[in-house]
Design a protein around this motif. Sequence first.
Motif, PDB file in Angstrom:
ATOM      1  N   SER A  69       0.828  -1.207   0.000  1.00  0.00           N
ATOM      2  CA  SER A  69       0.000   0.000   0.000  1.00  0.00           C
ATOM      3  C   SER A  69       0.865   1.260   0.000  1.00  0.00           C
ATOM      4  O   SER A  69       0.461   2.296  -0.537  1.00  0.00           O
ATOM      5  N   ALA A  70       2.056   1.169   0.600  1.00  0.00           N
ATOM      6  CA  ALA A  70       2.936   2.337   0.672  1.00  0.00           C
ATOM      7  C   ALA A  70       3.484   2.724  -0.698  1.00  0.00           C
ATOM      8  O   ALA A  70       3.896   3.864  -0.900  1.00  0.00           O
ATOM      9  N   GLY A  71       3.498   1.781  -1.635  1.00  0.00           N
ATOM     10  CA  GLY A  71       4.009   2.060  -2.980  1.00  0.00           C
ATOM     11  C   GLY A  71       2.923   2.580  -3.899  1.00  0.00           C
ATOM     12  O   GLY A  71       2.629   1.965  -4.932  1.00  0.00           O
ATOM     13  N   LYS A  72       2.332   3.700  -3.555  1.00  0.00           N
ATOM     14  CA  LYS A  72       1.209   4.250  -4.325  1.00  0.00           C
ATOM     15  C   LYS A  72       1.601   4.526  -5.773  1.00  0.00           C
ATOM     16  O   LYS A  72       0.878   4.156  -6.707  1.00  0.00           O
ATOM     17  N   SER A  73       2.733   5.174  -5.996  1.00  0.00           N
ATOM     18  CA  SER A  73       3.133   5.511  -7.365  1.00  0.00           C
ATOM     19  C   SER A  73       3.400   4.257  -8.184  1.00  0.00           C
ATOM     20  O   SER A  73       3.092   4.211  -9.380  1.00  0.00           O
ATOM     21  N   LEU A  74       3.973   3.234  -7.544  1.00  0.00           N
ATOM     22  CA  LEU A  74       4.219   1.972  -8.243  1.00  0.00           C
ATOM     23  C   LEU A  74       2.911   1.334  -8.673  1.00  0.00           C
ATOM     24  O   LEU A  74       2.773   0.847  -9.812  1.00  0.00           O
ATOM     25  N   ARG A  75       1.920   1.368  -7.786  1.00  0.00           N
ATOM     26  CA  ARG A  75       0.629   0.769  -8.124  1.00  0.00           C
ATOM     27  C   ARG A  75      -0.083   1.559  -9.220  1.00  0.00           C
ATOM     28  O   ARG A  75      -0.756   0.982 -10.086  1.00  0.00           O
ATOM     29  N   GLN A  76       0.079   2.856  -9.215  1.00  0.00           N
ATOM     30  CA  GLN A  76      -0.510   3.671 -10.277  1.00  0.00           C
ATOM     31  C   GLN A  76       0.112   3.344 -11.626  1.00  0.00           C
ATOM     32  O   GLN A  76      -0.587   3.238 -12.643  1.00  0.00           O
ATOM     33  N   GLY A  97       1.561   0.499 -12.373  1.00  0.00           N
ATOM     34  CA  GLY A  97       1.132  -0.856 -12.730  1.00  0.00           C
ATOM     35  C   GLY A  97      -0.259  -0.869 -13.348  1.00  0.00           C
ATOM     36  O   GLY A  97      -0.516  -1.581 -14.326  1.00  0.00           O
ATOM     37  N   GLU A  98      -1.154  -0.091 -12.789  1.00  0.00           N
ATOM     38  CA  GLU A  98      -2.509  -0.023 -13.339  1.00  0.00           C
ATOM     39  C   GLU A  98      -2.511   0.578 -14.746  1.00  0.00           C
ATOM     40  O   GLU A  98      -3.226   0.117 -15.635  1.00  0.00           O
ATOM     41  N   ARG A  99      -1.667   1.593 -14.957  1.00  0.00           N
ATOM     42  CA  ARG A  99      -1.595   2.212 -16.279  1.00  0.00           C
ATOM     43  C   ARG A  99      -1.022   1.250 -17.313  1.00  0.00           C
ATOM     44  O   ARG A  99      -1.500   1.154 -18.449  1.00  0.00           O
ATOM     45  N   LEU A 100       0.009   0.500 -16.890  1.00  0.00           N
ATOM     46  CA  LEU A 100       0.710  -0.372 -17.830  1.00  0.00           C
ATOM     47  C   LEU A 100      -0.086  -1.609 -18.205  1.00  0.00           C
ATOM     48  O   LEU A 100      -0.141  -2.018 -19.368  1.00  0.00           O
ATOM     49  N   THR A 117      -3.468  -2.254 -17.409  1.00  0.00           N
ATOM     50  CA  THR A 117      -4.917  -2.059 -17.559  1.00  0.00           C
ATOM     51  C   THR A 117      -5.696  -3.315 -17.195  1.00  0.00           C
ATOM     52  O   THR A 117      -6.249  -3.990 -18.049  1.00  0.00           O
ATOM     53  N   PRO A 118      -5.698  -3.661 -15.901  1.00  0.00           N
ATOM     54  CA  PRO A 118      -6.350  -4.909 -15.483  1.00  0.00           C
ATOM     55  C   PRO A 118      -7.846  -4.898 -15.754  1.00  0.00           C
ATOM     56  O   PRO A 118      -8.441  -3.869 -16.057  1.00  0.00           O
ATOM     57  N   ALA A 119      -8.417  -6.080 -15.636  1.00  0.00           N
ATOM     58  CA  ALA A 119      -9.856  -6.232 -15.873  1.00  0.00           C
ATOM     59  C   ALA A 119     -10.644  -5.340 -14.922  1.00  0.00           C
ATOM     60  O   ALA A 119     -10.176  -4.961 -13.844  1.00  0.00           O
ATOM     61  N   GLU A 120     -11.856  -5.007 -15.335  1.00  0.00           N
ATOM     62  CA  GLU A 120     -12.733  -4.201 -14.486  1.00  0.00           C
ATOM     63  C   GLU A 120     -12.936  -4.886 -13.144  1.00  0.00           C
ATOM     64  O   GLU A 120     -13.247  -6.074 -13.078  1.00  0.00           O
ATOM     65  N   ARG A 121     -12.714  -4.104 -12.071  1.00  0.00           N
ATOM     66  CA  ARG A 121     -12.830  -4.691 -10.746  1.00  0.00           C
ATOM     67  C   ARG A 121     -14.279  -4.617 -10.270  1.00  0.00           C
ATOM     68  O   ARG A 121     -14.645  -3.787  -9.442  1.00  0.00           O
ATOM     69  N   SER A 122     -15.070  -5.492 -10.813  1.00  0.00           N
ATOM     70  CA  SER A 122     -16.463  -5.607 -10.367  1.00  0.00           C
ATOM     71  C   SER A 122     -16.894  -7.042 -10.582  1.00  0.00           C
ATOM     72  O   SER A 122     -16.366  -7.743 -11.454  1.00  0.00           O
ATOM     73  N   LEU A 123     -17.813  -7.481  -9.774  1.00  0.00           N
ATOM     74  CA  LEU A 123     -18.278  -8.853  -9.890  1.00  0.00           C
ATOM     75  C   LEU A 123     -19.221  -8.984 -11.080  1.00  0.00           C
ATOM     76  O   LEU A 123     -19.914  -8.025 -11.450  1.00  0.00           O
ATOM     77  N   PRO A 124     -19.258 -10.145 -11.698  1.00  0.00           N
ATOM     78  CA  PRO A 124     -20.187 -10.340 -12.823  1.00  0.00           C
ATOM     79  C   PRO A 124     -21.626 -10.129 -12.376  1.00  0.00           C
ATOM     80  O   PRO A 124     -21.975 -10.352 -11.212  1.00  0.00           O
ATOM     81  N   THR A 125     -22.449  -9.689 -13.292  1.00  0.00           N
ATOM     82  CA  THR A 125     -23.839  -9.367 -12.942  1.00  0.00           C
ATOM     83  C   THR A 125     -24.611 -10.565 -12.434  1.00  0.00           C
ATOM     84  O   THR A 125     -25.587 -10.417 -11.696  1.00  0.00           O
ATOM     85  N   ASP A 126     -24.181 -11.762 -12.821  1.00  0.00           N
ATOM     86  CA  ASP A 126     -24.899 -12.952 -12.378  1.00  0.00           C
ATOM     87  C   ASP A 126     -24.286 -13.572 -11.119  1.00  0.00           C
ATOM     88  O   ASP A 126     -24.592 -14.710 -10.768  1.00  0.00           O
TER      89      ASP A 126
END
Length: 474
Positions: A293-300, A302-305, A307-316
């Motif tokens: 959690s302390a590596g905020k810039s690293l995680r940002q 990583g997310e940019r590079l 582009t992980p799947a949408e973080r939401s549960l499937p509708t079903d």
Amino acid sequence: MTAHADFGLIGLGTMGAMLSLNMADNGFRVAVHNRTTSRIATFMDEAGELASRFVPCDTLEAFVAALKPPRNIILMVPAGAPVDDPIEALRPLLDSNDLIIDAGNANFHDTVRRANKAEQDGLPFLGIGVSGGAEGARFGPAIMGGGLKAAWDRVAPMLSAIAAQYEGQPCATWMGQDGAGHFVKTVHNGIEYADMQLIAETYGIMRDGLDLSSSACAEIFTAWNEGALQSYLIEISGKVANSVDPATGQPMLDVILDSAGQKGTGRWTAIEAQMLGAPVTVIEAAVAARNLSAGKSLRQEGERLFTPAERSLPTDTTLNTDDLRDALIAGKILCYAQGFDLLEKASDDRSWNLPMPDIAKTWREGCIIRSSMLNDMATALEAKPANLIFAPYFADLVSRTLPALRKVVVTAAGAAIPVPAMAAALTYFDTITQSRGTANMIQGQRDFFGAHGFQRTDQEGTDFHGPWLNQHLK
């Protein structure tokens, strides 16, 4: 100066000041000193109507002179050299039966060293863990004592008076010799890290997976606090989730940066567990999660590079908040099982004879991890089960809630929602309930490259080798 103070306290930071007020509230007269002397006057101004119960002392000489012999002195200063320095300065001013009590967040190895030195010099010393934060220090903490039993008995009436009470019983217990008290406090803090991480992961699924608002999460946590999950951490999680930022009008959780701080005691727990060969995987996952959690810039980045799947549960999805509640129950029990296993291993290694049921009882009130579940844990530990989850009550509870934990971990992984502590709890359960694992492959590998030997399933002995050894030697 007339010697009329019952106790002395050095260190008037937040915890020391609150503990001093607690002592005064309980009828004790307290001499107080602080390295930065200007803090003493500020404390006396803040003490209000209790000020008459304090003896402010600008020098150590005046401080010692204000105490009734035999003197009892509590240090509430940061760990490390700030503890050694006042001990060294005090000892020439004290008599041989004057007691120094380190009540800070000390590393238990330092407490062992200090206790051994005091014993060699024929001087009494205690190291006590104090849990409950500022509120606990002020109105009743959980207290975990370590050192000579005679020294503990000498101050036990005072410590019991200022400790939290559970159904009339003080949450203050002697745990064993030298560093036992501070070790128990360290494990308490490791469990605290894990408990908080499990709750945070549950919140993350509610927020990102189920798209619930902070106020909706607050309602859920508040409802859970009326059931099996009743605890201080669940209670305050509901309050945190329900709070609004006065500056922006947004939910507080939406303006708090997702970078967790730590004082290091969770890390100490993980380190000692590794040294003792005790698997505390949920605590280790919680420590790692804080580090990540302390590596905020690293995680940002990583997310940019990626582009992980949408973080939401499937509708079903069939995952619901009842599943999350049960998963949290299972994860919590498995975390505590690991903590008590670590305590058992440390007790054996150090010959402390830690009182496991009493540890659970001490944690029932005052401390950060206090919860209704600890009363059942104290009862279960009386029977000395090989593991907490093997006790009948918890075996049944884990059996009923484990399917929800498995469902939550699998579903969260599919939705790219990280749940490291929940996953660690599940893997721990699956591992200790599998009689034949995969370490035979590891033993084969070790023997292949290092001739380390192994045990066989069909013969007695510990130093067998595979056919590859002779092939290497040809």
